[in-house]
Design an enzyme around this catalytic site. Structure first.
Site, short mmCIF file in Angstrom:
data_model
loop_
_atom_site.label_atom_id
_atom_site.label_comp_id
_atom_site.label_asym_id
_atom_site.label_seq_id
_atom_site.Cartn_x
_atom_site.Cartn_y
_atom_site.Cartn_z
CB ILE A 15 -0.97 -0.01 1.21
CG1 ILE A 15 -2.03 1.08 1.07
CG2 ILE A 15 -0.22 0.15 2.52
CD1 ILE A 15 -2.99 0.88 -0.07
NE ARG A 39 8.30 -7.22 10.74
CZ ARG A 39 7.55 -8.31 10.88
NH1 ARG A 39 7.88 -9.23 11.77
NH2 ARG A 39 6.47 -8.48 10.13
CE LYS A 92 -8.55 -0.19 4.13
NZ LYS A 92 -8.89 -1.63 4.14
CG ASP A 170 -8.13 -5.04 5.13
OD1 ASP A 170 -7.52 -4.38 5.98
OD2 ASP A 170 -7.89 -4.98 3.90
#
Length: 310
Positions: A15, A39, A92, A170
């Site tokens: 994203i 990471r 979000k 989601d």
């Protein structure tokens, strides 16, 4: 003339590459991307750090942070950023629970910094014209069809199937963010059923029924098993005719006539909103879409279905 806000991103993934980075680089007058913490991934020519703690220690000049990691891990990072006096942009959903977000909102106010709970689908080009029409023409019913192929949109993302990852909510929360934006009155959940694969901790499908205080009904269908054409549609009936949003709000028909809309700019609009909040010393923490998800888990009847495999 104000100087650009020194911004950092925490949690560099798909994203960020697809949406956040183009939106930020397209607003050079408002933002300077000065660091990332992740990471596994980095952004070319931007200093990177393995953790948010290391980043904040090395770069005290950072003014704002965009948090783009999975929601289960967002609260701890947000507290660290807010404690350091940084403005915070929450992807979000803004958190794994309503209590987390409420605590962050209070802490941001205590620290005197901006907290922004972002809902990108509200900035789809058809949403505000639909809202304006429904403000003048009272809805009588709404049907939401949000069905997509999880293998296409979330391949090998184990976190999304874990507790707190929301599962089909989601993407479904994007629909709920539009519903709560365009309806002129608040709705509440009356009945729900959730389908959980036997090998997963989050639902793959949800069937939700809402109504408002006047009895106007909203039916929402979320499913992650869609093949072929993906469906992100909202159909609203009124006494004067029908409003239809398609492609997640990118297209709009009113009484059968497709409307001319502005060019899609969801994430640039989010970052414009974030900078305006920072300049004004304000926060924007609307949790109504997440509240509906929480109600779905609370009220929903659980059905176990066949195991899901990527």
């Amino acid at each position: 003339m104000t100087s650009p806000i020194k911004l950092a991103i925490v949690g560099v993934g798909k994203i960020v590459y697809d949406q956040h980075l183009p939106a930020i680089t397209g607003q050079a007058a408002d933002y300077a991307l000065v660091a990332t913490a992740s990471r596994n991934n980095t952004i070319d020519n931007v200093p990177s750090f393995p953790t948010i703690e290391a980043m904040l220690e090395a770069r005290p000049d950072i003014e704002a942070v965009s948090l783009c990691m999975p929601p289960q891990y967002r609260y701890a990072a947000a507290r660290k950023a807010l404690a350091a006096g940084k403005h915070v942009f929450l992807e979000k959903p803004p958190g794994a629970t309503l209590s987390e977000v409420a605590d962050l909102e209070a802490f941001a106010a205590e620290k005197g910094v901006t907290l922004f709970a972002s809902w990108h689908s509200r900035y789809a080009p058809g949403v505000q014209p639909a809202k304006a029409y429904l403000a003048a023409n009272k809805p009588t019913a709404m049907h939401v069809i949000w069905k997509e192929d999880v293998r296409q949109w979330h391949p090998n993302q184990d976190w999304i199937w874990q507790a707190g990852g929301l599962g089909v909510f989601d993407p479904g929360i994007n629909a709920l963010s539009i519903v709560t934006e365009i309806l002129p009155s608040a709705v509440f959940l009356t009945k729900a059923s959730l389908e959980f694969p036997e090998n997963r901790d989050a639902p793959i499908a949800a069937d939700l029924h809402f109504q408002d205080a006047d009895g106007v009904k909203v039916h929402a269908e979320f499913d992650w098993r869609q093949t072929g054409k993906q469906s992100w549609d909202i159909i609203v009936t009124t006494a004067q005719g029908e409003v239809r949003l398609a492609d997640g709000g990118a297209r709009l028909w009113i009484n059968g006539a497709e409307q001319a809309l502005e060019k899609e700019a969801e994430y640039p609009s989010l970052y414009q909103r974030f900078s305006s909040l920072i300049r004004a010393g304000k926060s924007d923490v609307d949790v109504s879409p997440l509240r509906h998800v929480a109600d779905g888990f609370m009220l929903g009847q659980r059905k176990v279905v066949d195991a899901f495999h990527d």
